[in-house]
Write an enzyme that holds these catalytic residues in place. Structure first.
Site, PDB file in Angstrom:
ATOM      1  N   HIS A 156      11.482   7.527 -49.603  1.00 56.75           N
ATOM      2  CA  HIS A 156      12.899   6.947 -49.130  1.00 56.75           C
ATOM      3  C   HIS A 156      13.236   7.257 -47.621  1.00 56.75           C
ATOM      4  CE1 HIS A 156      13.671   5.572 -53.319  1.00 56.75           C
ATOM      5  NE2 HIS A 156      13.289   6.744 -53.498  1.00 56.75           N
ATOM      6  N   SER A 277      12.059   2.478 -19.009  1.00 57.50           N
ATOM      7  CA  SER A 277      13.094   1.790 -19.030  1.00 57.50           C
ATOM      8  C   SER A 277      13.197   1.560 -17.433  1.00 57.50           C
ATOM      9  CB  SER A 277      14.296   2.529 -19.462  1.00 57.50           C
ATOM     10  OG  SER A 277      15.695   1.912 -18.942  1.00 57.50           O
TER      11      SER A 277
END
Length: 484
Positions: A156, A277
């Site tokens: 999970h 970026s």
């Protein structure tokens, strides 16, 4: 004169209709296969006495010349529909119709294209399989380096139990090995010959289907001519295999992205597989892994498209079938390119062993082994031990104390006694890993056994692939150098 349309339809065809219906834009994938298929068919026609020796020789020599010059040097007239008619038209220009016009005797484009697709696809499947084997060998090399590198496993996406990085890597091997097996099994159903099935009812000429099967390196014949020209389930099977493979590869890409984040920080992807970026100068973005995730999703779309094209088609050949090809080849090349990218990332990955160890010691990852220890040492049922350890974890969180500081109070509450050394051993991540020596477990000795077993099997798969590729190359060499 358009050799295809001149009889029944005359030469009239609208240019936009021709461009709409042609398959020439993606027939480059079967150009070589078509030449091989033509040569094999002509050899058989000559051996059966259906065409003369001198005609067969001229046709075969002409086909070799077309092959050497390449598809880009052909007149790719869309009104000819496809590569089969382009090659035949070129041959007629060179040799005249009285010679070259005999090549198509006892054959249809229907069985011809079905054969070409199998010839081209079988080689691509082996190339994909070979590249997967190479990638898995690199993953195994990395696993060998990290048999004792502690890390945390997740369920999970939450901390679960301690493991090793090698054990984690072997999960990729285990999954992708099944992809290799699927592809090798699918190969059996690709490598069967439809040549000689004709348009749908074979031919009245006394052809020898066994001979063309052998010349082209097929393992068997399709034994019903209607099925031979219409069957594309071998394509569906390959595309389904690639979709499943893509799902497994996407999982690897997802974990490369996830584990390379600052929050996880357990691995670093090499600079050449990243970007930065345009505005944030500090960024190192895992672009290749992200793009791979997206590209792999197109395999599912291609499969659905192919399934939908085939759904409810009437039997034998329908022109709809040609529209499967671009989706097939897109899946094939997307897979080949993506395996190359993932292999490159795996080979150059940097492993942060300290961060992995830190995470393996955090967040109650050893709670399961503590419960198991209570079962072994006190004889209580596991479900009872599960509840007791859960209480220990809750108190540890609430009281902001280590488990070792609260466990004895909890055990006393339940009138249980366990030796401190056993408790500390249960709470030690490395001891947790070491004692899990069940087959498939993370214990270093067990992982070492699995690495050896995987290597042995990969060597067997590679030998099988190499033998098949050698057979294919021998077919090409024999046919392209055939002399009558």
């Amino acid at each position: 004169m358009n050799i295809l349309r001149r009889g029944r339809l005359g030469n009239s065809i609208k240019e936009d209709v021709a461009r709409y219906t042609t398959s020439l834009s993606f027939d480059k994938e079967i150009f070589e296969a078509d030449i091989l298929c033509d040569i094999a068919h002509v050899i058989m026609l000559y051996e059966q006495g259906i065409i003369k020796k001198e005609d067969a020789k001229k046709i075969i020599d002409g086909l070799k010349e077309i092959y050497k010059k390449g598809m880009e040097n052909l007149n790719l007239d869309p009104s000819l529909d496809d590569i089969h008619m382009v090659i035949e038209s070129e041959l007629i220009k060179k040799l005249g119709e009285d010679v070259a016009g005999r090549m198509h005797t006892g054959r249809s484009r229907n069985d011809e294209v079905a054969t070409d697709l199998r010839l081209a696809l079988r080689e691509k499947v082996l190339i994909i399989t070979k590249s997967l084997i190479d990638m898995l060998k690199n993953i195994l090399n990395l696993a060998e380096e990290h048999k004792e590198t502690l890390t945390i496993g997740y369920t999970h996406l939450q901390h679960a139990q301690p493991t090793t990085f090698a054990h984690h890597l072997l999960s990729y091997i285990s999954a992708i090995e099944r992809d290799i097996l699927r592809l090798l099994d699918t190969y059996k159903r690709i490598n069967i010959s439809p040549l000689g099935c004709g348009a749908m009812a074979t031919t009245g000429f006394k052809i020898d289907r066994e001979r063309t099967k052998d010349l082209l390196g097929f393992d068997a014949l399709i034994e019903n001519s209607m099925d031979g020209v219409s069957a594309r389930d071998f394509i569906l099977e390959v595309m389904a295999d690639l979709s499943i493979l893509g799902t497994n590869l996407s999982k690897i890409c997802e974990e490369l992205v996830l584990f390379s984040t600052y929050e996880f920080g357990t691995i670093e992807i090499a600079n050449e597989f990243c970007s930065t970026s345009s505005i944030m100068p500090q960024k190192k973005n895992p672009d290749v892994a992200e793009i791979a995730r997206a590209k792999l999703s197109t395999l599912n779309g291609n499969l659905i498209t192919a399934l939908t094209i085939l759904k409810a088609l009437p039997n034998t050949y329908n022109r709809d079938l040609q529209e499967i090809s671009p989706h097939l080849w897109n899946s094939v090349y997307t897979t080949i390119d993506t395996i190359k990218m993932i292999n490159g990332m795996i080979k150059t990955i940097k492993v942060n062993e300290e961060r992995m160890k830190e995470l393996s010691n955090a967040n109650y990852s050893t709670a399961t082994e503590l419960a198991d220890t209570l079962v072994r040492e006190t004889g209580i049922p596991f479900r009872t031990a599960h509840g007791i350890v859960g209480e220990v974890v809750r108190r540890s969180i609430e009281e902001k104390k280590d488990m070792i500081e609260v466990i004895y109070d909890v055990l006393e509450k339940y009138n249980l006694k366990v030796d401190e050394e056993k408790i500390r051993k249960a709470l030690d991540p490395y001891e947790n890993v070491k004692m899990r020596d069940v087959v498939g477990g993370p214990a270093p000795k067990e992982v070492e056994k699995r690495i050896k077993a995987f290597k042995e099997r990969l060597d067997r798969y590679e030998k099988e692939v190499d033998e098949k590729l050698q057979k294919i190359n021998k077919v090409k060499e024999t046919l392209l150098n055939y002399e009558i």
